[in-house]
Design an enzyme around this catalytic site. Structure first.
Site: not given
Length: 741
Positions: A517-518, A521, A524
């Protein structure tokens, strides 16, 4: 060892003493204020004040040059304050915390001044009014100007002077209160220790006992340092000495495996009453850690700020910058999704209750849920988180994660090794770190072009805020006039179980999901090709869409091919066996109904307390939470539960009236991933399309546009319902089957 590019502009953490950071932050604010002082008023046409009537108009070209120069000046503040904020989260101590809080009002005052600075605002108006000039600007610059004007309006630029002053005071007080709220949670979490007796250890796993023993060593050192225990008393304690704490790895280990129900209830009570009226701990100054009054004051100030700007309540103000159009739309979305999830959630609860009876628990309580859920997993799926933990050693998971993103996006990740045992021969190859556990990596494109760099700080420790997050410390940015460019750099932070007993950190699958998940980020932030800092990477992305890339990345940790790349037994090297893989995948939607209702409970509570007029006091806040639980939850919560007092996301983070974003973005991510399901989850063509339409463009286009450019249509909830294990036939009768606007 490869030479580090100067465009990474890495931080020398050996030179980040509080006194140094104080000087740098103060100087950066002073320099920026000096620029604002010298920025003369200009004519913009209508509605010009008497002061501005004597000023000469300027061209759109000059207006843009002034804006670009101001952005460049602010890099120094972004950097110095970013370092201080980061250290306050990962290496907090009295000196760092004191400086952080001391500078907050000064930073808030500066931010408010910028947002209300008429000469600066007018330069944006000059550009917007020159439609021909605006049209020829690159899309990223146009989007940055559009968002800046919106930010000015939400900062009170149009308010009369007296109301601007009031707005500034509110902003300053809010920043301080949010910091205190966060401090209280950290202090409350780390103040709690519970030495355990041998009879309380039954059921705990080997890794759990190692965590408790490690906490025991820290406990003894702390008690010895404070004089609470003498060396002789320390020596007399059992070896190993087991101590329970509220740090997440320890808390989860106890709540999931401890057979002693009384111990689980004791720890649960301590965790859910942190920073509340039931918490008797105090900070270093002897002050109460109770967040109750702070919460009411924060809501009061937010409502005042919103109403100054013409909004009925803070929720309306928050949604004005998001994809969702209104409070009613978000509430409908949440309640409709709850309707979809409730039948499955009731089945989840019945399954737990039936199993609980086998363990002589006739009245299932919240402190039993994780324990009984683990028993169900073991019996129904032959799956234990502890049994699969050895198959996910962190180094293997990281290597596999890097292999996955290489297949998807053609990028390569290389660690910049900088171990203490190595001799570093050049300052251009050394990477300064804030802690020995930290690792630094560089990201390269298929043609070996350096894209950026990131730090991993993944283990729990004292002085470190709980949870996991990505901090986009440094954005991709170019300033041609100064011949200056910087590559994106970010911090990815977790609180995983550290290496113990000579073995590397072994992750549960839940922790694997968190890492993915991190990293989503992080991609991105790092893969952006936008060089206008305000809309590069995650910057400028609507808050209810910013979780799309992170939740999207989680899918590869649930795929059999992906799991094969990230799993390898820590001792034998064998991949996750097929029976355990099958069990893991079969259990993917285990308890998904109850978990969805829990997220909706938090999101609806957040939305309603910020939409309520008149503003709620602490009693009203708790009453609203109870009301939401009555509507949404299917399992009773103890009256003493004060979850809200530790809800940092909304009281000390950026999620106020926006916690729904997790579910909103989950809808987007599920629909985006369905394209890979249709055409191959490692399809490099689709991977490149996602990179180019979502990751590379950052906030330079509206999130809705980016999504539709990738998917070829508006978002649909169908994939979310399918991924969650909810029955699709239920969807056809609700508004959730419509497209997201």
């Amino acid at each position: 060892m490869p030479t580090l590019s100067p465009d990474l502009r890495l931080v020398d953490f050996a030179d980040t003493a509080p006194s140094t950071l104080q000087t740098e932050v103060t100087a950066a604010i002073d320099n920026a204020n000096l620029f604002l002082d010298q920025l003369v008023a200009i004519k913009t046409g209508d509605n010009v004040s008497a002061e501005q009537m004597s000023a000469e108009p300027i061209s759109a070209e000059q207006a843009l040059a002034d804006i670009i120069e101001f952005d460049y000046i602010n890099l120094a503040l972004d950097r110095s304050w970013g370092i201080l904020s980061h250290l306050n989260s990962v290496m907090s101590n009295d000196d760092i915390r004191h400086l952080h809080h001391e500078l907050l009002p000064k930073l808030s005052a500066y931010g408010t001044r910028v947002g209300q600075h008429q000469p600066l605002f007018m330069r944006y108006q000059v550009i917007v009014n020159d439609t021909a000039f605006l049209a020829q600007l690159e899309p990223a610059r146009r989007r940055a100007i559009e968002l800046a004007i919106q930010s000015f309006e939400l900062s009170g630029v149009a308010l009369p002077k007296a109301e601007q002053d009031k707005f500034a005071a509110i902003q300053s007080e809010l920043s301080t209160l949010s910091a205190i709220f966060s401090d209280n949670i950290l202090d409350a979490t780390q103040s709690y220790t519970l030495p355990l007796k041998p009879e309380q250890l039954a059921g705990l796993t080997e890794s759990g006992l190692a965590l408790l023993a490690d906490a025991g060593e820290q406990y003894k050192a702390h008690e010895l340092e404070n004089g609470a225990l003498t060396p002789a008393e320390i020596d007399a304690l059992p070896q190993p000495y087991y101590v329970a704490t509220l740090n997440i790895p320890v808390y989860i280990a106890v709540m999931t495996y401890a057979d002693n129900r009384e111990l689980r209830e004791t720890l649960y009570h301590a965790y859910v009453t942190r920073a509340s009226e039931f918490d008797t701990h105090t900070n270093a100054k002897g002050e109460s850690l109770n967040n109750a009054n702070i919460m009411g004051k924060i809501l009061q100030l937010r409502e005042q700020k919103a109403q100054l700007l013409g909004f009925a309540n803070y929720a309306e103000m928050s949604l004005s910058t998001k994809m969702a159009d209104s409070v009613a739309e978000v509430e409908t979305f949440l309640r409709s999704l709850a309707t979809q999830a409730t039948p499955t959630a009731k089945q989840d609860l019945a399954q737990l209750q039936d199993t609980a009876k086998e363990y002589d628990i006739s009245d299932l309580q919240p402190w039993d849920s994780a324990y009984i859920a683990e028993k169900v997993k073991q019996s129904k799926f032959s799956l234990s988180q502890e049994e699969i933990r050895p198959y996910f050693p962190l180094p293997k998971v990281i290597d596999g994660l890097f292999a996955i993103v290489k297949r998807l996006y053609g990028i390569t990740v290389r660690e910049q090794h900088n171990r203490d045992t190595e001799v570093v021969t050049s300052q251009h190859t050394a990477v300064s770190r804030w802690h020995d556990d930290v690792r630094f990596y560089q990201l390269f494109d298929a043609n070996n072009t350096l894209l950026g760099g990131f730090y991993f700080d993944l283990f729990a420790r004292n002085g470190k805020r709980g949870g996991a997050w990505m901090s986009g410390f440094q954005s991709r940015y170019v300033h041609d006039e100064q011949d200056y460019q910087q590559l994106p750099v970010c911090f990815m932070v977790g609180n995983f179980t550290p290496a113990l007993d000579g073995k590397p950190s072994l992750l549960t699958h839940d922790e694997v999901i968190t890492l993915f998940h991190e990293f989503g980020h992080g991609l991105h932030h790092l893969l952006t090709q936008v060089t206008v800092g305000d809309v590069a990477g995650v910057n400028g992305v609507e808050w209810d869409a910013v979780e799309l890339p992170s939740q999207f990345m989680e899918n590869w940790a649930w795929d059999a091919e992906g799991i094969a790349l990230i799993s390898s037994h820590v001792e034998t090297g064998e991949p996750l066996p097929k029976d355990k893989l099958d069990a893991l995948l079969a259990a993917k939607n285990f308890q998904s109904g109850m978990q969805t209702l829990r997220q909706i409970e938090f999101a609806l509570f957040d939305l309603l307390i910020h939409a309520h007029t008149p503003v709620l006091d602490y009693t009203g806040i708790i009453a609203t939470l109870d009301s939401v639980r009555s509507d949404i939850a299917i399992m009773d919560t103890p009256d003493y539960n004060r979850f809200a007092n530790g809800f940092s996301h909304i009281f000390a983070g950026g999620y106020a009236a926006g916690y729904y974003s997790y579910k909103w973005a989950e809808l987007l991510s599920a629909d985006a991933f369905s394209k890979f399901e249709e055409e191959g989850i490692f399809n490099p063509i689709i991977g490149n399309a996602f990179r180019e339409t979502i990751l590379a463009v950052g906030g330079s286009l509206p999130a809705k546009t980016n999504f539709e450019n990738f998917r070829g249509r508006s978002a649909s909830i169908d994939a979310l319902l399918r991924h969650s294990g909810f029955h699709h036939e239920q969807a056809t009768n609700t508004s959730l089957n419509s497209k997201v606007s």
